[in-house]
Design a protein around this motif. Structure first.
Motif, PDB file in Angstrom:
ATOM      1  N   ILE A  96       6.168   9.992  -3.680  1.00  0.00           N
ATOM      2  CA  ILE A  96       5.370   8.826  -4.057  1.00  0.00           C
ATOM      3  C   ILE A  96       6.020   8.108  -5.234  1.00  0.00           C
ATOM      4  O   ILE A  96       6.000   6.873  -5.303  1.00  0.00           O
ATOM      5  N   ALA A  97       6.688   8.853  -6.132  1.00  0.00           N
ATOM      6  CA  ALA A  97       7.364   8.194  -7.256  1.00  0.00           C
ATOM      7  C   ALA A  97       8.534   7.346  -6.759  1.00  0.00           C
ATOM      8  O   ALA A  97       8.708   6.200  -7.201  1.00  0.00           O
ATOM      9  N   THR A  98       9.309   7.875  -5.811  1.00  0.00           N
ATOM     10  CA  THR A  98      10.444   7.094  -5.311  1.00  0.00           C
ATOM     11  C   THR A  98       9.959   5.934  -4.446  1.00  0.00           C
ATOM     12  O   THR A  98      10.569   4.868  -4.453  1.00  0.00           O
ATOM     13  N   THR A  99       8.842   6.141  -3.717  1.00  0.00           N
ATOM     14  CA  THR A  99       8.276   5.024  -2.953  1.00  0.00           C
ATOM     15  C   THR A  99       7.894   3.883  -3.876  1.00  0.00           C
ATOM     16  O   THR A  99       8.160   2.708  -3.581  1.00  0.00           O
TER      17      THR A  99
ATOM     18  N   ALA B  45      -5.440   9.029 -10.924  1.00  0.00           N
ATOM     19  CA  ALA B  45      -6.398   8.359 -10.039  1.00  0.00           C
ATOM     20  C   ALA B  45      -7.658   7.975 -10.809  1.00  0.00           C
ATOM     21  O   ALA B  45      -8.253   6.926 -10.549  1.00  0.00           O
ATOM     22  N   GLY B  46      -8.057   8.823 -11.785  1.00  0.00           N
ATOM     23  CA  GLY B  46      -9.203   8.479 -12.609  1.00  0.00           C
ATOM     24  C   GLY B  46      -8.982   7.198 -13.389  1.00  0.00           C
ATOM     25  O   GLY B  46      -9.835   6.312 -13.419  1.00  0.00           O
ATOM     26  N   PHE B  47      -7.805   7.089 -14.011  1.00  0.00           N
ATOM     27  CA  PHE B  47      -7.503   5.861 -14.761  1.00  0.00           C
ATOM     28  C   PHE B  47      -7.400   4.658 -13.829  1.00  0.00           C
ATOM     29  O   PHE B  47      -7.813   3.547 -14.177  1.00  0.00           O
ATOM     30  N   ILE B  48      -6.845   4.896 -12.622  1.00  0.00           N
ATOM     31  CA  ILE B  48      -6.663   3.778 -11.703  1.00  0.00           C
ATOM     32  C   ILE B  48      -8.018   3.252 -11.232  1.00  0.00           C
ATOM     33  O   ILE B  48      -8.231   2.035 -11.182  1.00  0.00           O
ATOM     34  N   ILE B  49      -8.953   4.161 -10.921  1.00  0.00           N
ATOM     35  CA  ILE B  49     -10.260   3.668 -10.448  1.00  0.00           C
ATOM     36  C   ILE B  49     -10.963   2.933 -11.584  1.00  0.00           C
ATOM     37  O   ILE B  49     -11.610   1.898 -11.378  1.00  0.00           O
ATOM     38  N   VAL B 126       3.574   8.791 -15.513  1.00  0.00           N
ATOM     39  CA  VAL B 126       4.369   7.966 -14.600  1.00  0.00           C
ATOM     40  C   VAL B 126       3.465   7.206 -13.642  1.00  0.00           C
ATOM     41  O   VAL B 126       3.645   5.999 -13.423  1.00  0.00           O
ATOM     42  N   MET B 127       2.459   7.907 -13.081  1.00  0.00           N
ATOM     43  CA  MET B 127       1.587   7.233 -12.104  1.00  0.00           C
ATOM     44  C   MET B 127       0.806   6.105 -12.772  1.00  0.00           C
ATOM     45  O   MET B 127       0.655   5.017 -12.212  1.00  0.00           O
ATOM     46  N   VAL B 128       0.295   6.343 -13.989  1.00  0.00           N
ATOM     47  CA  VAL B 128      -0.454   5.288 -14.678  1.00  0.00           C
ATOM     48  C   VAL B 128       0.485   4.134 -15.039  1.00  0.00           C
ATOM     49  O   VAL B 128       0.124   2.960 -14.897  1.00  0.00           O
TER      50      VAL B 128
ATOM     51  N   ALA C  15      -5.040   9.623  -1.128  1.00  0.00           N
ATOM     52  CA  ALA C  15      -6.276   8.898  -1.380  1.00  0.00           C
ATOM     53  C   ALA C  15      -6.188   8.063  -2.639  1.00  0.00           C
ATOM     54  O   ALA C  15      -6.754   6.982  -2.724  1.00  0.00           O
ATOM     55  N   GLY C  16      -5.493   8.577  -3.650  1.00  0.00           N
ATOM     56  CA  GLY C  16      -5.554   7.926  -4.946  1.00  0.00           C
ATOM     57  C   GLY C  16      -4.488   6.893  -5.191  1.00  0.00           C
ATOM     58  O   GLY C  16      -4.778   5.786  -5.625  1.00  0.00           O
ATOM     59  N   ILE C  17      -3.240   7.248  -4.950  1.00  0.00           N
ATOM     60  CA  ILE C  17      -2.148   6.442  -5.488  1.00  0.00           C
ATOM     61  C   ILE C  17      -1.503   5.559  -4.429  1.00  0.00           C
ATOM     62  O   ILE C  17      -1.338   4.356  -4.640  1.00  0.00           O
ATOM     63  N   SER C  18      -1.137   6.152  -3.278  1.00  0.00           N
ATOM     64  CA  SER C  18      -0.251   5.399  -2.390  1.00  0.00           C
ATOM     65  C   SER C  18      -0.950   4.183  -1.799  1.00  0.00           C
ATOM     66  O   SER C  18      -0.317   3.142  -1.608  1.00  0.00           O
ATOM     67  N   THR C  19      -2.264   4.291  -1.523  1.00  0.00           N
ATOM     68  CA  THR C  19      -2.990   3.130  -0.995  1.00  0.00           C
ATOM     69  C   THR C  19      -2.970   1.989  -1.999  1.00  0.00           C
ATOM     70  O   THR C  19      -2.696   0.834  -1.643  1.00  0.00           O
ATOM     71  N   VAL C  20      -3.243   2.323  -3.263  1.00  0.00           N
ATOM     72  CA  VAL C  20      -3.274   1.291  -4.305  1.00  0.00           C
ATOM     73  C   VAL C  20      -1.895   0.631  -4.417  1.00  0.00           C
ATOM     74  O   VAL C  20      -1.775  -0.595  -4.517  1.00  0.00           O
TER      75      VAL C  20
END
Lengths: 144, 146, 143
Positions: A96-99, B45-49, B126-128, C15-20
């Motif tokens: 997901i990071a590389t995507t 995901a919590g921060f994103i929502i 990284v995700m945030v 559910a959380g990241i890739s859709t967004v």
């Protein structure tokens, strides 16, 4: 059909389904010109590899590789192979990071070229190349 | 999103639970399914929502971008630093027995916890950061797209 | 297939990241695909040939769940035997991930780190802001 052939088909059906999924992804990557669709195709391809690994780790009659809390392992209990799980678990998050990196590249491409279609990007590139060639020929002509 | 009352109330209730669950997954990862990677993704995901429902600015007040950028590096440093500590303690790189030389098994336990925490911090940040980067970019839409 | 940790990860990521991310990208780029004039025959042929070759390759593979397959006879059971007295962590996946394969996980974390830095450099807007300051002489940029 004798039982040996049937066992063979049932035992290998998982591989064939994953190949079907993988080829779906490969087809999208090769045939589609839209860059976002290419990324989606790569993701499908990636998922098929994940599933192949996880299916290799399965042992018939096995259970999830989590020991009892007191760590007294019953030798009769069969556990599935935890190693493929480890490899794929990290690969999903890295995937997901590389995507997201690929999607960020697409956004930048869209800003520079105003399109995310492969052939239109090639057209723009060719036009730029031609104008550069023309300019260098002009410069060479002035010198001689 | 001002008028979405149900969405806002439910999100406010859920976000705390999501963070709590992420922490549980993080620190209970050696007893039950879970670990740094999963916890990091759930935390993000919590921060994103929160950002989706209460606008990006509110989310950035809670978790400012400069902090996110520092945490990205902090997680990797924590992981690599554990390895360097065991190197200086006279063990092999990332040999967690160095953390408690008298009980190597306890050392393994501490090492796994610290390393998973490092992974969790990096993955969350990284995700945030990726979400902030995507969301703070104003969409450029041409007429033909609509 | 007993992979509880993987299922957990995939559920959280999917559910959380890739859709967004996907929807965010679509909002930032184009909504519809332009119809392409390319023929899809050649890709289809290539995919079918590759698929047939792969299916031929699976004929020698062990059956699903076979307990004497090569994957089940070397390092996997060895880990399962050693974890209870060497690491003492009930979840074998966590024990292998962080302890036996610590280098691997360090590398994976570094990849996530690098991907995050790459996204920040590409689209976070940090660079464009600095460039604007340089272009504008009033703010004391290099120009």
């Amino acid at each position: 059909m004798d039982s040996g052939t049937l066992d063979f088909i049932v035992g290998h059906l998982n591989y064939w389904l994953f190949i079907l999924l993988m080829m779906t992804g490969l087809y999208i990557v090769v045939a589609k010109g839209n860059l976002v669709k290419k990324i989606v195709g790569l993701n499908i391809f990636q998922t098929s590899v994940f599933m192949l690994y996880i299916s290799i780790g399965k042992v018939t009659g096995g259970t999830a590789p989590i020991f009892p809390l007191d760590m007294k392992v019953d030798p009769d209990v069969v556990y599935s192979n935890p190693l493929p799980h480890v490899l794929i678990l990290t690969a999903i998050v890295v995937g997901i990071a590389t995507t997201s990196l690929g999607l960020a590249l697409i956004i930048r491409i869209r800003e520079e070229y105003h399109t995310i279609e492969e052939d239109q990007i090639a057209e723009v590139e060719n036009a730029v190349l031609k104008s550069e060639q023309w300019a260098s020929e002009q410069a060479a002509g002035e010198h001689s | 999103m001002r008028h979405h009352l149900i969405l806002r109330v439910i999100t406010k209730l859920l976000v705390g639970t999501i963070f709590l669950f992420a922490l549980y997954v993080q620190f209970h990862g050696d007893y039950s399914p879970g670990g740094g990677f999963q916890a990091g993704v759930i935390m993000a995901a919590g921060f994103i929502i929160y950002g989706l429902v209460f606008t990006l600015d509110k989310a950035q007040q809670v978790f400012p971008p400069w902090l996110v950028h520092k945490l990205i590096a902090l997680g990797v440093l924590l992981y690599a630093g554990t390895g360097i500590y065991s190197l200086f303690a006279g063990y092999a790189y990332l040999d967690y027995a160095a953390l408690d030389p008298h009980h190597p098994e306890h050392g393994q336990h501490y090492g796994i916890l610290i390393v998973e925490l490092g992974v969790g911090i990096t993955v969350t940040a990284v995700m945030v950061a990726v979400y902030y980067a995507f969301a703070s970019r104003a969409p450029i839409l041409s007429d033909e797209d609509w | 297939m007993d992979a509880v940790d993987v299922a957990f990860t995939e559920a959280a990521v999917g559910a959380g990241i890739s859709t967004v991310l996907m929807l965010g990208t679509l909002a930032l780029t184009a909504r519809s695909e332009r119809s392409s004039s390319r023929s899809s025959f050649v890709p289809l042929l290539a995919v079918l040939v590759t698929g047939a070759a792969l299916v031929y390759g699976t004929l020698d593979m062990p059956s699903f769940g076979q307990s004497d397959a090569p994957a089940q006879t070397h390092v996997g059971p060895d880990y399962l035997e050693r974890i209870p007295h060497e690491v003492g962590v009930p979840n074998a996946v966590t024990a292998i991930l962080a302890s036996y394969r610590g280098y691997d996980t360090l590398g994976e974390t570094a990849v996530v780190f690098a991907a995050g830095i790459g996204v920040l450099m590409l689209i976070s807007g940090l660079r464009t802001r600095r460039r604007k300051e340089e272009d504008d002489p009033d703010t004391g940029g290099s120009a």
